[in-house]
Design an enzyme around this catalytic site. Structure first.
Site, PDB file in Angstrom:
ATOM      1  N   ASP A   1      91.238  10.852  31.039  1.00 57.40           N
ATOM      2  CA  ASP A   1      92.630  10.461  30.804  1.00 57.40           C
ATOM      3  C   ASP A   1      92.809   9.499  29.645  1.00 57.40           C
ATOM      4  O   ASP A   1      93.937   9.137  29.310  1.00 57.40           O
ATOM      5  CB  ASP A   1      93.222   9.834  32.073  1.00 57.40           C
ATOM      6  CG  ASP A   1      92.627   8.466  32.372  1.00 57.40           C
ATOM      7  OD1 ASP A   1      91.488   8.206  31.933  1.00 57.40           O
ATOM      8  OD2 ASP A   1      93.299   7.656  33.039  1.00 57.40           O
TER       9      ASP A   1
ATOM     10  N   ASP B   1      85.499  11.430  34.182  1.00 60.82           N
ATOM     11  CA  ASP B   1      85.539  10.026  33.797  1.00 60.82           C
ATOM     12  C   ASP B   1      85.804   9.233  35.081  1.00 60.82           C
ATOM     13  O   ASP B   1      86.317   9.791  36.055  1.00 60.82           O
ATOM     14  CB  ASP B   1      86.653   9.809  32.770  1.00 60.82           C
ATOM     15  CG  ASP B   1      86.847   8.342  32.444  1.00 60.82           C
ATOM     16  OD1 ASP B   1      85.857   7.663  32.155  1.00 60.82           O
ATOM     17  OD2 ASP B   1      87.999   7.882  32.507  1.00 60.82           O
TER      18      ASP B   1
END
Length: 741
Positions: free
Chosen positions: A634, A429
């Site tokens: 996350d 990400d």
């Protein structure tokens, strides 16, 4: 059964950890596991020989914990519910208590073994048969009584284990010698094998003692984490400090932490500033600065300042407790490769018994020498200890997960640890994973006569006290200007910017739309703004109007972006050196994604991906058969992708949802830990394969040698003890692993 019903069943299931006593080999753990799985209402059961812990998932409406304990006891073993306060492997925390039986057995066995050692040199110090019987009997039946007790339990349960092999083998040698003593009452003339029986018992006891000492080292990581829990805390009540047990602290209590003390609870700092050493929790070697409003973790060490902390979590909900549970769960679970060992262990003892019987009959009937036949059969039984097979995988997993935890890498289960060694693609990400996760000032462009520093100082004056993310970025980048006038008459312009008066001038900071409404032409700034926006940056303009100016004038621009983490480039380079392809999946715009991709030299960048599309994107990365994909993220929006990946890796700086979904959690927001997680996985998997190789080799070579009369029972006993100690010692070499290796 419908999917909905399956889901309800899973939700209704509970888990319990049982401490199992009496296990000595892989056959024992397999039998306990089989007994638990037979209990109606048990959906899953796993037994770890190294930690002596059984993890059972069951439906409480169908079975109770006492029923599980009864099933274990029926199989011939002891079971108790394991306390949350005791780490796995605590039963071997003080192995030195077992050295006395080993020492006594050695003292009694040496006079029996000495004649055999000195005979090649022409020295005859052999003892009469009666004296040998006196020395060997306490070793065989008192010090070696544990083998009879455990072997008998196995027989009653209709199976076999290492103790049964040792008991039968040494009893045969002892019984043959006893027959010789009775056949030669004068004490001379017979050939005795008391030394074989006594020395084998001594060597097995010695091997188990060494094994316990070595196993203790594999649990050091958990005990080190347990030791971080302070026993007391200083509560602040009505202005007074009260020292109370940590168990009495509740969420919302205010706790005082003095310099040099461990922080007893998770909380948020109300007063004070200090540096906090979180090395044993996050693996971060350098103490970090903490001040009012920031979170601190229980177990960390407060360096130099007095802190007043409001408690946010205690007990089982604290970060430290969750870390301990994750490490224990990983050590209690079985790696997929362990299934091979389980299948072998299930039939190992019966096969060995059959080989021993065949050896006895072949030598006895074929050569007529039943004494030799008995000794060869004894050697087969003794060399074929399955301990090494049972310890090969769990000890490596314990050592690997333990050293990883010390360096800030939490591995949730053994499957993730084993799977990670084969990772060929890592998908990241962007926001908060490869980048810092909040805007920072990337560039500033000033028009003459204003300079860059003056522009930044002017914007900082106008935005002082603002909570807007871009304002915070300006304030973080600006340096205080001594004697500069403070901004007054500050007003926010919703959706456009902010205005204020600085000295005699009016100042605006905001968007191009605000500049257009003010009638402040951008001039050369327009082209610069277009260039920054194409790179994915957010642009704000600064305009100023002096009393002598007819209209506001644009004096510069500020460009903001989510900066790449300092360690990200090195992390990507390390993965590339391992031959791993790196990809970024982000919902951000193409310009911002391309900028990060170029800066980090990623192999592939995919922008504009919505959260519900990330899981499909992860699946599409498996371009070749055998590709193993890891996803690093996350946020809540990363959870589906983490679950879809072969190995999910979550940053602990993110959300709890991401961490619960992932198989690996990185305790620091450092992308470099991804490579470290792969490194420790590869080292651990290599140790598992090495251990299994040696465990099988001992038996593949030793059993035929014993059956063909090439292995004395004493040598067989020594080799059997060495096999267990060698695989545990080999696993302990993982403790030397360091990040970056």
């Amino acid at each position: 059964m419908t999917d909905a019903a399956l889901t309800r069943d899973e939700l209704s299931a509970e888990s319990v950890s049982l401490s199992i006593s009496g296990m000595t080999c892989a056959a024992c753990s397999a039998r306990v596991e089989k007994s638990l799985r037979k209990v109606a209402g048990v959906s899953e059961a796993g037994v770890n020989l190294a930690t002596e812990v059984a993890t059972v998932r069951f439906h409480p409406e169908a079975v109770r914990v006492p029923d599980l304990i009864a099933a274990v006891e029926k199989a011939g073993y002891g079971a108790t519910v394991r306390s949350d306060e005791a780490p796995a492997g605590a039963e071997v925390a003080a192995p030195d208590r077992g050295w006395q039986p080993v020492a006594l057995a050695a003292l009694l066995s040496v006079p029996l073994l000495l004649p055999m050692l000195l005979q090649p040199f022409g020295v005859d110090v052999s003892l009469p048969g009666g004296w040998q019987l006196v020395l060997a009997t306490p070793v065989q039946f008192v010090l070696g009584g544990r083998f009879y007790a455990a072997g008998w339990k196995a027989l009653r349960a209709g199976s076999g284990n290492m103790d049964l092999l040792v008991a039968i083998g040494t009893s045969a040698a002892y019984g043959l010698s006893l027959y010789q003593v009775l056949a030669h009452p004068d004490g001379h003339g017979g050939h005795y094998y008391f030394e074989a029986a006594a020395v084998v018992v001594t060597l097995v006891l010695f091997g188990k003692w060494l094994e316990a000492r070595a196993k203790r080292k594999t649990t050091e990581a958990i005990r080190a984490l347990q030791a971080l829990r302070p026993e007391q805390a200083r509560l602040m009540r009505s202005g007074l400090e009260l020292t109370v047990p940590v168990s009495m602290v509740v969420v919302g209590d205010e706790v005082v932490v003095r310099p040099g003390e461990r922080i007893p609870v998770d909380g948020r700092i109300l007063e004070g500033s200090s540096h906090v050493d979180e090395s044993l929790i996050t693996g971060e070697s350098v103490p970090v600065s903490r001040g009012p409003g920031q979170l601190v973790t229980g177990g960390a060490i407060n360096a130099e300042g007095r802190l007043l902390v409001r408690t946010t979590a205690v007990g089982a909900e604290s970060v430290l407790a969750r870390i301990i549970r994750m490490v224990e769960d990983a050590q209690a679970n079985k790696a997929p490769i362990q299934r091979i060992v389980d299948r072998v262990s299930a039939v190992f003892v019966p096969i060995v018994m059959a080989i021993a019987l065949a050896t006895l009959l072949a030598w006895g009937l074929g050569g007529g020498d039943w004494t030799r036949a008995t000794l060869n059969a004894v050697a087969v039984l003794v060399i074929a200890c399955p301990c090494a097979l049972g310890l090969a995988t769990p000890t490596a997993i314990m050592a690997g997960t333990g050293v990883a935890a010390r360096h800030g890498i939490l591995i949730k289960d053994a499957q993730a640890l084993e799977r990670a060694h084969a990772i060929s693609v890592v998908a990241f990400d962007k926001t908060g994973t490869l980048t810092v996760g909040h805007p920072t000032l990337v560039a500033r462009e000033a028009l003459a006569p204003a300079g860059g520093d003056e522009l930044l100082a002017l914007a900082a004056q106008v935005q002082a006290g603002s909570e807007h993310p871009l304002a915070k970025a300006v304030l973080a980048a600006a340096s205080p200007v001594p004697g500069a006038p403070a901004a007054v008459d500050i007003h926010a312009i919703p959706g456009k910017g902010v205005r204020a008066r600085v000295g005699e001038a009016r100042v605006w900071v905001g968007s191009a739309r605000l500049m257009d409404e003010l009638g402040a032409p951008l001039g050369a700034l327009a082209a610069q703004a277009t260039r920054h926006e194409a790179a994915g940056l957010t642009v704000s303009f600064v305009a100023r109007q002096h009393a002598t100016d007819a209209a506001p004038k644009a004096v510069g621009l500020l460009a903001f972006g989510d900066q790449v983490k300092p360690s990200a480039a090195g992390a990507i380079a390390r993965l590339r050196r391992r031959g791993i392809r790196t990809v970024m999946l982000t919902g951000d715009n193409a310009g911002a994604a391309a900028r990060v991709g170029r800066e980090l030299a990623l192999d592939d960048v995919r922008a504009g991906i919505l959260p519900d599309q990330k899981a499909q994107a992860v699946a599409s990365l498996r371009e070749r058969p055998g590709d193993v994909v890891a996803m690093v993220g996350d946020g809540v929006n990363d959870a589906p992708a983490l679950a879809a990946a072969d190995v999910g890796i979550a940053m602990s700086t993110g959300t709890d949802v991401a961490m619960h979904t992932a198989g690996v959690t990185l305790m620091r927001g450092d992308p470099g830990l991804v490579d470290d997680a792969i490194s420790i996985s590869r080292r651990t998997y290599a140790k598992i394969r090495q251990n299994l190789f040696w465990a099988f080799v001992y038996n593949v070579i030793g059993i035929p040698m014993a059956a063909f009369g090439q292995l004395d029972p004493v040598v067989a006993g020594a080799a059997m003890a060495l096999s267990s100690v060698s695989v545990v010692s080999n696993a302990l070499l993982l403790r030397r692993w360091r990040p970056g290796a």
